[in-house]
Design a protein around this motif. Structure first.
Motif, short mmCIF file in Angstrom:
data_model
loop_
_atom_site.label_atom_id
_atom_site.label_comp_id
_atom_site.label_asym_id
_atom_site.label_seq_id
_atom_site.Cartn_x
_atom_site.Cartn_y
_atom_site.Cartn_z
N LYS A 12 -3.73 0.37 -1.41
CA LYS A 12 -2.73 0.80 -2.38
C LYS A 12 -1.37 0.24 -2.00
CE LYS A 12 -4.86 5.27 -3.60
NZ LYS A 12 -4.61 6.74 -3.71
N ASN A 13 -0.44 0.29 -2.95
CA ASN A 13 0.95 -0.02 -2.63
C ASN A 13 1.56 1.14 -1.86
OD1 ASN A 13 0.83 -1.52 -5.71
ND2 ASN A 13 1.58 -2.68 -3.96
N SER A 14 2.37 0.82 -0.88
CA SER A 14 3.00 1.86 -0.08
C SER A 14 4.03 2.62 -0.91
CB SER A 14 3.67 1.25 1.16
OG SER A 14 4.82 0.51 0.78
N THR A 15 4.34 3.82 -0.48
CA THR A 15 5.37 4.60 -1.17
C THR A 15 6.72 3.90 -1.09
OG1 THR A 15 5.69 5.86 0.88
CG2 THR A 15 4.18 6.78 -0.76
N LYS A 16 6.97 3.15 0.00
CA LYS A 16 8.23 2.43 0.13
C LYS A 16 8.34 1.33 -0.93
CE LYS A 16 9.07 3.16 5.08
NZ LYS A 16 9.18 2.52 6.42
N TYR A 17 7.22 0.63 -1.15
CA TYR A 17 7.24 -0.44 -2.15
C TYR A 17 7.50 0.14 -3.54
CZ TYR A 17 5.76 -4.12 -5.31
OH TYR A 17 5.73 -5.05 -6.33
N SER A 18 6.81 1.23 -3.86
CA SER A 18 6.96 1.84 -5.19
C SER A 18 8.40 2.27 -5.43
CB SER A 18 6.01 3.02 -5.33
OG SER A 18 4.66 2.60 -5.16
N GLU A 19 9.03 2.87 -4.41
CA GLU A 19 10.43 3.30 -4.54
C GLU A 19 11.36 2.10 -4.68
OE1 GLU A 19 11.16 5.65 -1.11
OE2 GLU A 19 9.78 7.27 -1.70
N TYR A 20 11.10 1.05 -3.90
CA TYR A 20 11.94 -0.14 -3.95
C TYR A 20 11.83 -0.84 -5.30
CZ TYR A 20 13.79 -4.76 -2.71
OH TYR A 20 14.50 -5.94 -2.68
N ALA A 21 10.60 -0.94 -5.82
CA ALA A 21 10.39 -1.61 -7.11
C ALA A 21 11.13 -0.91 -8.24
CB ALA A 21 8.89 -1.69 -7.41
N GLU A 22 11.23 0.41 -8.15
CA GLU A 22 11.94 1.17 -9.18
C GLU A 22 13.42 0.84 -9.22
OE1 GLU A 22 10.89 3.19 -11.60
OE2 GLU A 22 8.85 2.63 -11.05
N SER A 23 13.98 0.37 -8.12
CA SER A 23 15.41 0.07 -8.05
C SER A 23 15.75 -1.33 -8.56
CB SER A 23 15.90 0.20 -6.60
OG SER A 23 15.35 -0.82 -5.77
N LEU A 24 14.74 -2.12 -8.90
CA LEU A 24 14.96 -3.51 -9.30
C LEU A 24 15.11 -3.64 -10.80
CD1 LEU A 24 12.25 -5.21 -7.04
CD2 LEU A 24 14.68 -4.90 -6.54
N THR A 25 15.62 -4.79 -11.23
CA THR A 25 15.70 -5.08 -12.66
C THR A 25 14.29 -5.39 -13.18
OG1 THR A 25 16.01 -7.46 -12.36
CG2 THR A 25 17.98 -6.07 -12.31
#
Length: 362
Positions: free
Chosen positions: A213-226
């Motif tokens: 799975k994608n890590s929780t850190k990746y999911s949070e970081y992706a949400e902050s991107l354009t």
């Protein structure tokens, strides 16, 4: 002068809006000269985004039309971009006598697939004009990607092209990838398993937490991107996009996809770090460390090559250790049964028995 004069003003949208208005007013004052015409080149969307001003698109168009008598929109056929890309690549190769045109062509197959895909329109911000394509070609040549033996390497063309797009367009994101996934680190962008930190804790329908799975850190970081940043990043790392709902991951995918970078149980196969080292350090891993190399050897053996002759090659000398032997036997053992003829199976089993006898006697 009894001649027609045409003045072309290119990249008008690069100016701030107040400067654009000044230029337009100056042009309007010169309309009294009958032999002068102006051609203004601009992108309306860029003007509306100037200096983060929330300018209304319709009002901008209405304002510009006060000065513009005839408006013509340009629509660039992506086939023309493909041709430009190919021509510029060939022209650059002609100046670089050390480059191998065949290998460069293999390296850019992933880009050609993008042009043909249904999602091409989503890639326009990255490869939508000749200037951006030229920069991508020059980056490929600068990194000496043409010296990669793709036939014996695990680099995936899709992932390599997408990482290069990030490297060129979003250096801050690429640096984030490097800082979190190199020198033994992993699990921020790369996929995680249930034994890793930052593994999502939600249960599946069977009440078990398993699979990559994608890590929780990746999911949070992706949400902050354009939207554009998240799109190109997900093309490499989003587990749902790469594998769908089935999560059937082949040995070849585990060895080549950039979304893998080692695991809790196996610290080798640091695929993502190899991509990063290729782009940043122009560092190519030895072919004997590539899964694809052993698959090609296996195919040789199953086709017409005697396994004894293969084992005699320099790559399998015991002076180099046993790792290469272990890998070729692992590939052979994990190959599907239908690939083996009865004669070839006997040949391989016989050699295996000889090795086992030698080991026990030793």
């Amino acid at each position: 002068m009894d001649k027609k004069i045409v003045i072309v003003v290119d990249d008008l949208d690069r100016l701030n809006f107040s400067s654009i208005k000044e230029i337009l007013f100056v042009i309007k004052k010169s309309f009294i000269l009958p032999n002068i015409s102006y051609v203004l080149c601009y992108d309306t969307e860029n003007i509306t985004a100037l200096e983060h001003q929330k300018l209304d698109t319709e009002k901008i168009i209405e304002f510009l039309e006060k000065f513009i008598n005839i408006k013509t929109s340009l629509y660039l056929d992506h086939e023309l971009l493909v041709n430009y890309f190919t021509d510029h690549k060939d022209e650059s190769l002609a100046r670089n006598l050390l480059s191998n045109p065949e290998l460069v062509s293999k390296a850019v197959e992933g880009l050609k697939e993008i042009f043909k895909s249904k999602e091409y329109y989503l890639y326009i911000p990255f490869i939508g004009n000749a200037r951006k394509l030229k920069r991508l070609v020059n980056t490929i040549l600068l990194l000496e990607v043409e010296q990669l033996d793709f036939s014996n390497s695990d680099f995936d063309k899709h992932d390599l092209i997408h990482l290069l797009i990030i490297y060129i367009n979003y250096p801050n994101i690429f640096r984030k990838i490097y800082n979190t996934e190199s020198q033994g680190k992993r699990g921020f962008f790369s996929l995680v398993s249930k034994y890793d930190d930052d593994y999502p804790k939600e249960n599946n329908s069977n009440g078990k937490e398993e699979g990559f799975k994608n890590s929780t850190k990746y999911s949070e970081y992706a949400e902050s991107l354009t939207e554009n940043q998240r799109f190109i990043l997900d093309k490499i790392f989003n587990v749902d996009q790469r594998f769908g709902a089935t999560r059937n991951i082949s040995e070849e995918q585990l060895a080549s996809y950039a979304c893998f970078n080692g695991s809790f149980r196996n610290s080798s196969r640091r695929n993502l770090e190899q991509y990063l080292n290729l782009i940043i350090k122009v560092s190519r891993p030895p072919h004997t460390e590539q899964y694809r190399f052993y698959v090609n050897i296996k195919n040789e053996i199953l086709k017409n090559q005697n396994i004894v002759e293969v084992i005699k090659r320099e790559e399998f000398s015991f002076s180099r250790g046993e790792a290469n032997h272990n890998q070729i036997w692992r590939v052979l053992v994990n190959s599907p049964q239908y690939e083996f003829s009865s004669e070839k199976a006997k040949e391989i089993i016989l050699l295996c028995l000889i090795f086992l006898t030698a080991i026990f006697n030793y």
